[in-house]
Motif scaffolding. Structure first.
Motif, PDB file in Angstrom:
ATOM      1  N   SER A   1      -0.400   6.112   5.689  1.00  0.00           N
ATOM      2  CA  SER A   1      -0.769   5.221   4.583  1.00  0.00           C
ATOM      3  C   SER A   1      -2.287   5.024   4.619  1.00  0.00           C
ATOM      4  O   SER A   1      -2.839   4.858   5.705  1.00  0.00           O
ATOM      5  N   PRO A   2      -3.011   5.043   3.500  1.00  0.00           N
ATOM      6  CA  PRO A   2      -2.515   5.268   2.146  1.00  0.00           C
ATOM      7  C   PRO A   2      -2.333   6.756   1.867  1.00  0.00           C
ATOM      8  O   PRO A   2      -2.799   7.602   2.626  1.00  0.00           O
TER       9      PRO A   2
ATOM     10  N   VAL B   1       0.853  -1.189   0.000  1.00  0.00           N
ATOM     11  CA  VAL B   1       0.000   0.000   0.000  1.00  0.00           C
ATOM     12  C   VAL B   1       0.894   1.245   0.000  1.00  0.00           C
ATOM     13  O   VAL B   1       2.024   1.203   0.490  1.00  0.00           O
ATOM     14  N   SER B   2       0.374   2.347  -0.541  1.00  0.00           N
ATOM     15  CA  SER B   2       1.183   3.566  -0.669  1.00  0.00           C
ATOM     16  C   SER B   2       1.370   4.246   0.689  1.00  0.00           C
ATOM     17  O   SER B   2       0.607   4.009   1.632  1.00  0.00           O
ATOM     18  N   SER B   3       2.371   5.099   0.768  1.00  0.00           N
ATOM     19  CA  SER B   3       2.578   5.876   1.995  1.00  0.00           C
ATOM     20  C   SER B   3       3.249   7.196   1.646  1.00  0.00           C
ATOM     21  O   SER B   3       3.749   7.371   0.527  1.00  0.00           O
TER      22      SER B   3
ATOM     23  N   LYS C   1      -1.347   5.165  -9.995  1.00  0.00           N
ATOM     24  CA  LYS C   1      -0.890   3.800  -9.689  1.00  0.00           C
ATOM     25  C   LYS C   1      -0.663   3.017 -10.979  1.00  0.00           C
ATOM     26  O   LYS C   1       0.350   2.342 -11.145  1.00  0.00           O
TER      27      LYS C   1
ATOM     28  N   VAL D   1       2.951   1.197   7.125  1.00  0.00           N
ATOM     29  CA  VAL D   1       2.638   0.185   6.098  1.00  0.00           C
ATOM     30  C   VAL D   1       2.494  -1.198   6.749  1.00  0.00           C
ATOM     31  O   VAL D   1       1.509  -1.905   6.509  1.00  0.00           O
TER      32      VAL D   1
ATOM     33  N   ASP E   1      -8.132  -2.272   5.232  1.00  0.00           N
ATOM     34  CA  ASP E   1      -8.682  -1.057   4.615  1.00  0.00           C
ATOM     35  C   ASP E   1      -8.476   0.162   5.507  1.00  0.00           C
ATOM     36  O   ASP E   1      -8.691   1.289   5.088  1.00  0.00           O
TER      37      ASP E   1
ATOM     38  N   ARG F   1      -0.641  -2.090   8.486  1.00  0.00           N
ATOM     39  CA  ARG F   1      -1.806  -2.428   7.658  1.00  0.00           C
ATOM     40  C   ARG F   1      -1.699  -3.797   7.003  1.00  0.00           C
ATOM     41  O   ARG F   1      -2.649  -4.244   6.357  1.00  0.00           O
TER      42      ARG F   1
ATOM     43  N   TRP G   1      -4.242  -6.565   2.776  1.00  0.00           N
ATOM     44  CA  TRP G   1      -4.007  -5.327   3.517  1.00  0.00           C
ATOM     45  C   TRP G   1      -5.290  -4.867   4.171  1.00  0.00           C
ATOM     46  O   TRP G   1      -6.370  -5.036   3.611  1.00  0.00           O
TER      47      TRP G   1
ATOM     48  N   SER H   1      -5.776   5.923  -8.463  1.00  0.00           N
ATOM     49  CA  SER H   1      -5.704   4.688  -9.255  1.00  0.00           C
ATOM     50  C   SER H   1      -5.060   4.957 -10.619  1.00  0.00           C
ATOM     51  O   SER H   1      -4.364   4.099 -11.170  1.00  0.00           O
TER      52      SER H   1
END
Ligand code: AMP
Ligand code: GLY
Length: 423
Positions: free
Chosen positions: A232-233, A208-210, A242, A296, A325, A299, A323, A239
């Protein structure tokens, strides 16, 4: 399984906390560890760069899996040494770690595989570097080629700052051999995001992004630090961004590993700037980010040991990684004076009162049976919530329970995310 973690900061505490939850793990050692890590692991008095002693320990103790936290031993080639002795280790080979160990190397790979990044020029002579700055002007970014403990990058808005960065790096040799060469980059504007991913050299599976907060003061003011907090996120990683990142950054890196037969069993970390013309790579790292690892890994629902075994055995593509939510926010508590000079040995109060967050130790030590400060970044207080907003509301009251002489922290961790989601 018997595990060995190399490192002693917040990142390694988060790794220890997570793998301790795995039913596969019987015993964890950590070199050198810290008082927080000692809750899960037996700490060893071995330096992270003492590869010979680490190897001897892993060999004699028959360690099943060694996990390397920091970049220095990776760039020095610890993975190749362990693998030569048939010891299982999680991390990139020496060649692969050059992606972080040499900015010039990373730029060449990005050029070859057409990965979007800032335009650049590189120099091994100060005079030529200075002439380039005078000709091309500012803003620009001056980077020491090699590892400089996060200090070798200067974003220069005046010619004077750019020239003095060249003097510091190349003439005064402030970072030793790391500064034999400099890379001078075009300045990119936008918001940063950290994309960490697992890779076995064939498949890249992003986490997941951070987003990190590199500057010491609120509103992104003041000098750069190792990172004053992360969440995060990161909503800036939409999207659409990404999809572009996967196609233009991660897929070409997979091609690089395959085509050039690069042995890479660990983490790849792309530091991106999300500019008006899309994501551009600021840097690659070959390890978990710190503090990004804290929010991260909070999660991660899957067993980290299962993932790491799949990575080392080259069967990452079979893994399902799940991960939460929930969002997570990590606030770093730092020593007064950091990132400049600071005092150590200040007794930390209130750790036992924290109940709604996990406190990851970064720079702590034991003094007379009490936990005291032992570094610039001292603790990373990390909480989860159903949104960034909730996680922020949860983490700061926990931060307020902790105190030590000179303690400083940013009160705006996560605010950029709130601006985007207006929650
Ligand atoms: P690096 O170690 O290369 O990621 O650089 C450290 C930090 O300097 C980054 O996280 C950015 O905040 C900043 N930085 C690096 N390169 C650039 C660039 N080309 N433009 C703007 N900021 C940059
Ligand atoms: N938080 C930035 C890094 O780990 O490099």
């Amino acid at each position: 399984m018997k595990m060995l973690i190399i490192g002693g900061g917040g990142r390694e505490h988060a790794i220890a906390w997570k793998i301790a939850q795995s039913p596969k793990v019987e015993k964890i050692f950590c070199a050198p560890g810290n008082p927080g890590i000692a809750d899960y692991a037996q700490c060893l008095n071995i330096d992270v760069n003492d590869i010979t002693s680490l190897l001897t320990f892993a060999y004699e103790e028959q360690i099943d899996l060694t996990i390397v936290g920091p970049e220095a031993p990776l760039v020095a080639g610890i993975v190749d040494v362990f693998e030569d002795h048939d010891l299982r280790i999680f991390g990139p080979s020496k060649v692969a770690a050059q992606l972080e160990g040499s900015k010039q190397f990373a730029k060449e790979i990005m050029e070859k595989y057409d990965i979007p990044t800032a335009r650049y020029a590189s120099f091994n002579e100060a005079k030529a570097a200075k002439d380039y700055v005078r000709k091309h002007g500012v803003p620009c970014v001056i980077k020491a080629d090699g590892l400089a403990a996060g200090k070798g990058v200067v974003v220069a808005f005046t010619e004077q700052d750019a020239l003095s960065a060249i003097v510091t790096i190349m003439e005064d040799k402030a970072y030793g051999e790391a500064g034999l060469q400099v890379v001078i980059e075009e300045f990119l504007e936008g918001e940063e995001v950290s994309i960490l991913a697992f890779t076995d050299g064939k498949t890249i599976m992003p986490m997941v992004s951070s987003q990190d907060h590199k500057r010491i003061f609120e509103g992104d003011e003041g000098p750069n630090t190792g990172g004053m907090g992360a969440y995060s996120p990161a909503p800036v990683y939409t999207s659409e961004i990404k999809k572009i990142t996967e196609e233009r950054v991660l897929a070409p890196i997979t091609r690089w590993m395959k085509e050039e037969k690069i042995s890479y069993h660990g983490i790849i970390y792309a530091g991106l700037m999300i500019t008006k013309s899309g994501p551009k790579v600021l840097e690659f790292n070959c390890r978990f980010g710190d503090p990004e690892a804290q929010p991260v890994l909070m999660r991660l629902e899957s067993d980290l040991v299962d993932i790491m075994l799949a990575v080392t055995e080259g069967r990452l593509s079979d893994q399902e990684i799940s991960w939460s939510d929930d969002a997570s926010v990590c606030v770093v508590l730092a020593s007064g004076g950091y990132p400049g000079g600071y005092e150590k040995g200040k007794i930390i109060e209130g750790l036992d009162k924290v109940d709604e967050a996990v406190v990851f130790h970064a720079g702590t030590r034991e003094v007379d049976g009490k936990v005291a400060t032992g570094g610039g970044r001292v603790l990373g207080v990390t909480a989860k919530g159903s949104s960034i907003h909730e996680a922020i509301n949860k983490v700061y009251p926990e931060v307020a329970k902790i105190s030590f002489d000179g303690m400083q922290y940013r009160k705006d961790i996560g605010q950029k995310a709130l601006k985007r989601t207006s929650k």
